[in-house]
Design a protein around this motif. Sequence first.
Motif, PDB file in Angstrom:
ATOM      1  N   LYS A  63       2.767   4.246 118.286  1.00 60.63           N
ATOM      2  CA  LYS A  63       2.231   5.263 117.070  1.00 60.63           C
ATOM      3  C   LYS A  63       1.536   4.336 116.349  1.00 60.63           C
ATOM      4  N   ARG A  64       1.834   3.023 116.002  1.00 60.00           N
ATOM      5  CA  ARG A  64       1.233   2.241 114.838  1.00 60.00           C
ATOM      6  C   ARG A  64      -0.486   2.054 115.460  1.00 60.00           C
ATOM      7  N   GLU A  65      -0.363   1.723 116.711  1.00 58.18           N
ATOM      8  CA  GLU A  65      -1.828   1.746 117.186  1.00 58.18           C
ATOM      9  C   GLU A  65      -2.762   2.902 117.317  1.00 58.18           C
ATOM     10  N   MET A  66      -2.263   4.187 117.342  1.00 65.26           N
ATOM     11  CA  MET A  66      -2.628   5.380 117.258  1.00 65.26           C
ATOM     12  C   MET A  66      -3.250   5.727 115.865  1.00 65.26           C
ATOM     13  N   ASP A  67      -2.472   4.989 114.940  1.00 70.37           N
ATOM     14  CA  ASP A  67      -2.735   5.270 113.414  1.00 70.37           C
ATOM     15  C   ASP A  67      -4.094   4.618 113.375  1.00 70.37           C
ATOM     16  N   VAL A  68      -4.267   3.235 113.853  1.00 70.17           N
ATOM     17  CA  VAL A  68      -5.394   2.240 113.562  1.00 70.17           C
ATOM     18  C   VAL A  68      -6.628   2.930 114.029  1.00 70.17           C
ATOM     19  N   LEU A  69      -6.451   3.625 115.534  1.00 70.17           N
ATOM     20  CA  LEU A  69      -7.555   4.193 115.971  1.00 70.17           C
ATOM     21  C   LEU A  69      -7.828   5.450 115.233  1.00 70.17           C
ATOM     22  N   LEU A  70      -6.889   6.340 115.019  1.00 69.67           N
ATOM     23  CA  LEU A  70      -7.393   7.669 114.433  1.00 69.67           C
ATOM     24  C   LEU A  70      -7.949   7.571 113.048  1.00 69.67           C
ATOM     25  N   SER A  71      -7.428   6.401 112.179  1.00 74.10           N
ATOM     26  CA  SER A  71      -8.004   6.381 110.679  1.00 74.10           C
ATOM     27  C   SER A  71      -9.491   5.928 110.982  1.00 74.10           C
ATOM     28  N   SER A  72     -10.054   5.403 111.989  1.00 77.05           N
ATOM     29  CA  SER A  72     -11.257   5.059 112.232  1.00 77.05           C
ATOM     30  C   SER A  72     -12.311   6.308 112.023  1.00 77.05           C
ATOM     31  N   GLY A  73     -12.109   7.352 112.573  1.00 75.93           N
ATOM     32  CA  GLY A  73     -12.836   8.411 112.198  1.00 75.93           C
ATOM     33  C   GLY A  73     -13.206   8.813 110.737  1.00 75.93           C
ATOM     34  N   GLU A  74     -12.425   8.917 110.061  1.00 76.65           N
ATOM     35  CA  GLU A  74     -12.702   9.143 108.696  1.00 76.65           C
ATOM     36  C   GLU A  74     -13.679   7.838 107.733  1.00 76.65           C
ATOM     37  N   GLN A  75     -13.309   6.807 108.354  1.00 77.53           N
ATOM     38  CA  GLN A  75     -13.953   5.754 107.848  1.00 77.53           C
ATOM     39  C   GLN A  75     -15.481   5.869 108.328  1.00 77.53           C
ATOM     40  N   ILE A  76     -15.947   6.428 109.287  1.00 81.10           N
ATOM     41  CA  ILE A  76     -17.263   6.828 109.708  1.00 81.10           C
ATOM     42  C   ILE A  76     -17.756   7.493 108.717  1.00 81.10           C
ATOM     43  N   GLY A 101      -5.830   3.249  97.299  1.00 78.76           N
ATOM     44  CA  GLY A 101      -4.436   3.139  96.623  1.00 78.76           C
ATOM     45  C   GLY A 101      -3.463   4.087  97.465  1.00 78.76           C
ATOM     46  N   PHE A 102      -3.654   4.552  98.560  1.00 77.58           N
ATOM     47  CA  PHE A 102      -2.568   5.304  99.103  1.00 77.58           C
ATOM     48  C   PHE A 102      -1.573   4.644  99.738  1.00 77.58           C
ATOM     49  N   VAL A 103      -0.288   4.871  99.034  1.00 79.58           N
ATOM     50  CA  VAL A 103       0.975   4.159  99.926  1.00 79.58           C
ATOM     51  C   VAL A 103       1.740   5.309 100.152  1.00 79.58           C
ATOM     52  N   THR A 104       2.161   4.960 101.687  1.00 85.60           N
ATOM     53  CA  THR A 104       2.836   6.030 102.415  1.00 85.60           C
ATOM     54  C   THR A 104       4.130   5.622 102.661  1.00 85.60           C
ATOM     55  N   ASP A 105       5.063   6.315 103.502  1.00 90.01           N
ATOM     56  CA  ASP A 105       6.172   5.897 104.183  1.00 90.01           C
ATOM     57  C   ASP A 105       5.655   5.429 105.548  1.00 90.01           C
ATOM     58  N   SER A 106       6.590   4.960 106.280  1.00 90.75           N
ATOM     59  CA  SER A 106       6.394   4.354 107.457  1.00 90.75           C
ATOM     60  C   SER A 106       6.212   5.455 108.966  1.00 90.75           C
ATOM     61  N   SER A 107       6.459   6.559 108.591  1.00 93.01           N
ATOM     62  CA  SER A 107       6.295   7.376 109.960  1.00 93.01           C
ATOM     63  C   SER A 107       5.082   7.769 110.394  1.00 93.01           C
ATOM     64  N   HIS A 108       4.479   6.705 111.230  1.00 94.90           N
ATOM     65  CA  HIS A 108       3.188   6.699 111.799  1.00 94.90           C
ATOM     66  C   HIS A 108       3.016   8.177 112.596  1.00 94.90           C
ATOM     67  N   GLY A 109       1.896   8.407 112.203  1.00 95.49           N
ATOM     68  CA  GLY A 109       1.508   9.832 112.749  1.00 95.49           C
ATOM     69  C   GLY A 109       1.534  11.069 111.808  1.00 95.49           C
ATOM     70  N   ASN A 110       2.600  10.977 111.062  1.00 97.34           N
ATOM     71  CA  ASN A 110       3.027  12.000 110.349  1.00 97.34           C
ATOM     72  C   ASN A 110       3.593  11.460 108.923  1.00 97.34           C
ATOM     73  N   SER A 111       3.030  10.447 108.196  1.00 93.17           N
ATOM     74  CA  SER A 111       3.583   9.850 107.051  1.00 93.17           C
ATOM     75  C   SER A 111       3.415  10.638 105.770  1.00 93.17           C
ATOM     76  N   ARG A 112       4.239  10.472 104.880  1.00 99.03           N
ATOM     77  CA  ARG A 112       4.361  11.190 103.595  1.00 99.03           C
ATOM     78  C   ARG A 112       3.550  10.314 102.613  1.00 99.03           C
ATOM     79  N   THR A 146      -1.092   3.868 108.416  1.00 94.46           N
ATOM     80  CA  THR A 146      -0.640   4.960 108.686  1.00 94.46           C
ATOM     81  C   THR A 146      -1.616   6.311 108.514  1.00 94.46           C
ATOM     82  N   THR A 147      -1.333   7.495 109.310  1.00 94.08           N
ATOM     83  CA  THR A 147      -1.945   8.767 108.954  1.00 94.08           C
ATOM     84  C   THR A 147      -0.982   9.942 108.612  1.00 94.08           C
TER      85      THR A 147
END
Length: 401
Positions: A63-76, A101-112, A146-147
Amino acid sequence: MSLIVQKFGGSSVRDAQRVMNVARRVTKTYAKGNSVVVVVSAQGDTTDDLIEKAREINPKANKREMDVLLSSGEQISIALLAMAIEGLGYPAKSLTGWQAGFVTDSSHGNSRIRRVETERIENELDKGNIVIVAGFQGLNRYDDITTLGRGGSDTSAVAIAAACRADLCQIFTDVEGVYTADPRLVPEARKLAEISYDEMLELATLGAQVLHNRSVEMAKKYNVPLEVLSSLVEKPGTVIKEVAKMEKMLIKGVARDNHVTRISLIGLEDVPGIAFRIFSALAARKINIDIILQSVGRDNTKDISFTVSDSQREDAVAVVEELKQTLRAKNIACDGVTKLSVVGAGMESNPGVAAMMFEALSEAGVNIQMIATSEIKISVLIDREESDRALRAVHSAFVAG
Ligand code: ADP
Ligand code: ASP
Ligand code: MG
């Protein structure tokens, strides 16, 4: 001068033409003398495409790697929009979720979101920049990406509006506002001028994807003035606020969720402690249970059914399979179903709403499998195959065309 947060979803930034359209909308607001923070999602189906790419390589990707991948879409999207705005001659600065400055909890894929440290955003606004922030992403306390869960850019926008005390948060999308039902499925659905936070929260949670439910929760908590409107046509949308005008409607909307699994344990012993054992085992595995139904006991046995979201189906089935022996259940059944719901503060003072909903379903020949109610909603479980028909039948019973 006002501070306005404007969020544009995936379809609103789908291609170069749409990105230019967003740049024009944003600069128009800025040119009127407002400070503007823009939140954008990944273009079009980018997030789905990235998920598919990962699946081809490893269907059980970390899930950590999924977040690295998925967050790239918004960066484009943020870079393209900044370029478009600069091309129109206005100052813009793009920021990733972590730069913003977004600080979230650690639940990758569904962070708060835990907090937004707004210094950078405020500095850029002070310099006169239009600030463009990548939605749906942040960093946890270990500095891992995280996402926020599918549809989470809405929540990024509301979080910025709350943290920066914005005067208004506008969610621009591909429909003209919040309707009495998904206008793509129910063409005669009506646009609502206003809806309360509580009603919108129920609708979003029960399947109306027009707003991420956490964005509504947060808007209510911090009293953020929220509006949903079209990115393509300039028309008033829907205002979401604490108390909405009652209008003459018994219900505000109909929503459906096609991602519900019903699990039944059949022929359980009818003795104390059975429900406790089932649901404590499910809770220990962090499985969220929605509706629960226990049948009346007969011949010393009873049945217990409950629902979970499809995403937790496998885990939930594994738990009940483990319990099957010790609880001496005769059988376990598992089906994909639809949850169809009506929502509206008006039903609190009008006892006939449930009957009207059941009548509409009965006339449409749709069988109800389970029922759940609260002050402002009624949900029924029905066969997934009948869900489109049932949605239209219930909608037309409450909302005149
Ligand atoms: P975005 O990419 O802008 O975030 P979404 O696809 O997440 O857009 O949400 C907008 C979609 O929500 C609409 O295209 C519509 O099909 C769907 N939708 C579901 N229920 C409703 C409703 N009650 N009112 C408006 N839109 C709804
Ligand atoms: N891009 C993310 C998604 O598709 C977040 C969002 O659109 O809000 O779920
Ligand atoms: Mg969305």
